[in-house]
Each structure stands twice: as C-alpha cells, then as structure tokens.
Motif scaffolding. Structure first.
Motif, mmCIF file in Angstrom:
data_model
loop_
_atom_site.group_PDB
_atom_site.id
_atom_site.type_symbol
_atom_site.label_atom_id
_atom_site.label_comp_id
_atom_site.label_asym_id
_atom_site.label_seq_id
_atom_site.Cartn_x
_atom_site.Cartn_y
_atom_site.Cartn_z
ATOM 1 N N LYS A 107 0.862 -1.175 0.000
ATOM 2 C CA LYS A 107 0.000 0.000 0.000
ATOM 3 C C LYS A 107 0.901 1.227 0.000
ATOM 4 C CE LYS A 107 -4.050 -2.087 2.150
ATOM 5 N NZ LYS A 107 -5.054 -2.017 3.256
ATOM 6 N N ILE A 108 1.031 1.815 -1.176
ATOM 7 C CA ILE A 108 1.933 2.949 -1.344
ATOM 8 C C ILE A 108 1.206 4.073 -2.069
ATOM 9 C CG2 ILE A 108 4.082 1.647 -1.302
ATOM 10 C CD1 ILE A 108 4.037 1.611 -4.329
ATOM 11 N N ARG A 109 1.591 5.301 -1.701
ATOM 12 C CA ARG A 109 0.987 6.478 -2.280
ATOM 13 C C ARG A 109 -0.543 6.362 -2.195
ATOM 14 N NH1 ARG A 109 2.496 7.735 -7.529
ATOM 15 N NH2 ARG A 109 2.750 9.934 -6.999
ATOM 16 N N ASP A 110 -1.256 6.405 -3.332
ATOM 17 C CA ASP A 110 -2.714 6.351 -3.266
ATOM 18 C C ASP A 110 -3.271 5.063 -3.840
ATOM 19 O OD1 ASP A 110 -1.994 6.761 -5.871
ATOM 20 O OD2 ASP A 110 -3.529 8.264 -6.298
ATOM 21 N N THR A 111 -2.452 3.989 -3.851
ATOM 22 C CA THR A 111 -2.895 2.768 -4.505
ATOM 23 C C THR A 111 -2.319 1.547 -3.803
ATOM 24 O OG1 THR A 111 -3.123 1.701 -6.686
ATOM 25 C CG2 THR A 111 -0.970 2.661 -6.145
ATOM 26 N N GLN A 112 -2.594 0.372 -4.355
ATOM 27 C CA GLN A 112 -2.044 -0.888 -3.839
ATOM 28 C C GLN A 112 -1.377 -1.618 -4.998
ATOM 29 O OE1 GLN A 112 -3.901 -3.653 -0.705
ATOM 30 N NE2 GLN A 112 -4.554 -4.597 -2.606
ATOM 31 N N ILE A 113 -0.083 -1.844 -4.855
ATOM 32 C CA ILE A 113 0.725 -2.440 -5.916
ATOM 33 C C ILE A 113 1.021 -3.903 -5.589
ATOM 34 C CG2 ILE A 113 2.976 -2.393 -7.077
ATOM 35 C CD1 ILE A 113 1.177 -0.099 -7.913
ATOM 36 N N TYR A 114 0.737 -4.766 -6.564
ATOM 37 C CA TYR A 114 1.093 -6.178 -6.410
ATOM 38 C C TYR A 114 2.564 -6.364 -6.768
ATOM 39 C CZ TYR A 114 1.494 -11.161 -7.121
ATOM 40 O OH TYR A 114 1.916 -12.463 -7.050
ATOM 41 N N PHE A 115 3.278 -7.138 -5.935
ATOM 42 C CA PHE A 115 4.658 -7.474 -6.271
ATOM 43 C C PHE A 115 4.944 -8.916 -5.885
ATOM 44 C CE2 PHE A 115 4.920 -6.123 -1.874
ATOM 45 C CZ PHE A 115 5.910 -6.915 -1.305
ATOM 46 N N ASP A 116 5.952 -9.476 -6.505
ATOM 47 C CA ASP A 116 6.357 -10.854 -6.250
ATOM 48 C C ASP A 116 7.877 -10.906 -6.280
ATOM 49 O OD1 ASP A 116 6.100 -13.535 -5.751
ATOM 50 O OD2 ASP A 116 5.578 -14.099 -7.786
ATOM 51 N N ILE A 117 8.456 -11.753 -5.456
ATOM 52 C CA ILE A 117 9.914 -11.839 -5.346
ATOM 53 C C ILE A 117 10.364 -13.247 -5.679
ATOM 54 C CG2 ILE A 117 11.884 -11.689 -3.766
ATOM 55 C CD1 ILE A 117 10.348 -9.516 -2.259
ATOM 56 N N GLU A 118 11.389 -13.336 -6.519
ATOM 57 C CA GLU A 118 11.931 -14.633 -6.911
ATOM 58 C C GLU A 118 13.419 -14.677 -6.595
ATOM 59 O OE1 GLU A 118 11.542 -17.747 -10.630
ATOM 60 O OE2 GLU A 118 11.302 -15.605 -11.032
ATOM 61 N N GLY A 119 13.823 -15.695 -5.850
ATOM 62 C CA GLY A 119 15.221 -15.853 -5.500
ATOM 63 C C GLY A 119 15.556 -15.273 -4.142
ATOM 64 N N ALA A 120 16.434 -15.947 -3.434
ATOM 65 C CA ALA A 120 16.855 -15.480 -2.115
ATOM 66 C C ALA A 120 17.734 -14.245 -2.244
ATOM 67 C CB ALA A 120 17.613 -16.580 -1.385
ATOM 68 N N GLY A 121 17.647 -13.375 -1.249
ATOM 69 C CA GLY A 121 18.506 -12.198 -1.218
ATOM 70 C C GLY A 121 19.854 -12.485 -0.596
ATOM 71 N N LEU A 122 19.863 -13.371 0.389
ATOM 72 C CA LEU A 122 21.104 -13.801 1.047
ATOM 73 C C LEU A 122 21.339 -15.272 0.758
ATOM 74 C CD1 LEU A 122 20.818 -12.108 4.560
ATOM 75 C CD2 LEU A 122 22.549 -11.619 2.816
ATOM 76 N N VAL A 123 22.527 -15.602 0.308
ATOM 77 C CA VAL A 123 22.844 -16.991 -0.033
ATOM 78 C C VAL A 123 24.154 -17.395 0.636
ATOM 79 C CG1 VAL A 123 21.610 -16.965 -2.220
ATOM 80 C CG2 VAL A 123 23.988 -16.221 -2.155
ATOM 81 N N PRO A 124 24.275 -18.670 1.052
ATOM 82 C CA PRO A 124 25.525 -19.146 1.644
ATOM 83 C C PRO A 124 26.673 -19.067 0.638
ATOM 84 C CG PRO A 124 23.721 -20.679 2.058
ATOM 85 C CD PRO A 124 23.238 -19.717 1.026
#
Length: 282
Positions: free
Chosen positions: A4-21
């Motif tokens: 929920k940002i500004r005056d709307t609702q944005i759908y987002f999706d994340i693929e892949g880890a941000g931290l990896v060994p």
C-alpha cells in the motif's frame, strides 16, 4: 504480495533469495526490478524467461497501478509519471538501497525516466526494446502499413486511437498482431495468464505517449547501462535503441539480429546471457 503505497495498492512478487551461503559467510545478491510493458499488461509475461536470472539476482516483479493484480482506481492516474513514482515508493517500501532496473517496451520507458530522476538509487539500467520519445508512434504506423495484413491494420486503429472497448478486444489485438511482435511466431500459451487493462493502454496511446519525451534527459543517467533492441522490431524500432545508447554516457548497445519486439521469445537464451554478463562485469 501487496504494497500500500501512495494512493494505490501495488502487487509485487519476489523470486530468489537475497542472502545466499557463500563459504563461511552469507553473500547478499544484487536486487533487480523487472518492469513490465504494455501498458495494459502485467508482469506475468516475464515468467518464466527471466527466472533463470534469480541465481544471480533477487528479482522483484510488480504490476503497474491499474494493471494486472494491482488495484484499479482513478484511470487519470494511469500515467508514466505515476508509474515512475510508484516504482520509487515500492523501493522505499521494501527498504532497499540501490536496485537494478530491467525494463522492456513501455517498462523500458518507465526505467529510462526513473533513471533520469533517481540515478542515485540505481546500480544498473537495462532498457530492452524501448524508445526515448513519441516519434516511434508515426514510425510504427508506417511499418504496419508496409508489413501488416488488412486485419492487423484494422485492429491496430484501436491502439492508435486509444479506444479499446473490452479486455477481450485487447486480447484479440495481441493474438492478431503476434506475427509482427515475434520473428519466430511462437505459440503463446502463456497469453491467457496475463490480466489485461484497457484503461491503462487507452490512457497511454490515446494520451500521454503522444507527448512522451525523455531524450533530452538521458545525459543525466550515470549508472552502467545496457540498451538492447530487436532488428525486426516494428513498434520500438532498433534505431531508437541506438539513439538511447548514444545519449547515455558510456552506455553499451546490443541489437539482436533475429528478434522482433519480443526478444525474450525470439532469442531468450542470448538475451539472458547478455543481461547476466553485463550485471557480472559491471
């Protein structure tokens, strides 16, 4: 997921880890925003092609306001300026510092504009099959008159006029025009996964794209930039990719000789390799 940002609702999706060994430590991968085209389409067309990049990058897909799975609202806000500011708001919402921006077609216009406004927030810019200003419209109409069938020329009037009446009609447009968008004319079984929005595409082609112009601002872009075009692209012609690359300091240019507008369908592995190598060396 929704932001929920500004005056709307944005759908987002994340693929892949941000931290990896990585040996005896955890390594943080770069983060890339995948910026979809259209307008009037959604992020789903980037899957699964770009998924392979998740080994190297953490990928953030999102749908522009009024499109895909994002909230509908006042259609007068379905503009490029709003899309750029929504992108910046999403970056802040996710608590991110520098991101890579990977945008194709209309998503490339959003990426280019974002890069002129917020160069300090970018690590890389990759602009795929896109244009710097409104001149592409007249050029595309001329190419369509040369290459198109009577059926293609007829249904494209809804695009040029910005007056699609139903999502079904917009789906028919993409079906009929497919041979022009892709050199290889692939089967598009994934097309039905896309949630279309006639309000978004009508606002663009019937309105703000007619005066869109970021060409004189491109010199402000200071991040490593890769510009990619398709030799047979009818709607975002390769000469505009060359202009973009010439206008951005130290930008690299790659033209795919066997591709139309949809390079991700015509030469997917070569496209992924180009993006991956550019991110790695920069």
């Amino acid at each position: 997921m929704f932001a929920k940002i500004r005056d709307t609702q944005i759908y987002f999706d994340i693929e892949g880890a941000g931290l990896v060994p990585d040996g005896d430590r955890m390594r943080e991968k770069p983060i890339a925003f995948l910026i979809h085209g259209g307008p009037g389409a959604d992020h789903s067309s980037y899957k699964p092609t770009f998924s392979a990049l998740s080994d190297q990058l953490q990928l953030v897909y999102f749908d522009h306001r009024g499109q895909g799975r994002s909230a509908r609202g006042d259609k007068s806000t379905y503009t490029l300026d709003q899309n750029v500011e929504d992108m910046e708001a999403l970056r802040q919402y996710l608590g991110l510092e520098k991101i890579a921006a990977i945008g194709g077609s209309y998503g490339g216009m959003v990426a280019l504009t974002y890069a002129t406004r917020y160069p300090q927030n970018l690590s890389h810019l990759i602009a795929i099959a896109t244009v710097p200003d409104f001149r592409f419209l007249k050029r595309a109409q001329a190419i369509l008159n040369e290459r198109g069938t009577p059926e293609q020329i007829a249904i494209s009037q809804y695009l040029w006029n910005g007056n699609f009446e139903t999502e079904e009609q917009l789906a028919d447009y993409f079906r009929i025009m497919q041979p022009l968008y892709s050199v290889n004319h692939p089967v598009t079984e994934g097309r039905s996964r896309t949630i279309l929005s006639i309000d978004a595409i009508n606002m663009a082609f019937g309105g703000f794209l007619r005066s869109y112009n970021v060409l004189d601002q491109l010199h402000k872009i200071t991040v490593p930039t890769l510009v990619i075009g398709g030799r047979h692209d009818w709607i975002c012609q390769p000469e505009f990719s060359e202009e973009i690359a010439n206008a951005i300091p130290n930008a690299e240019l790659k033209i795919f000789e066997n591709s139309g507008h949809l390079i991700r369908l015509d030469e997917p592995q070569a496209l992924l390799s180009a993006v991956s190598e550019f991110i790695a060396k920069k």
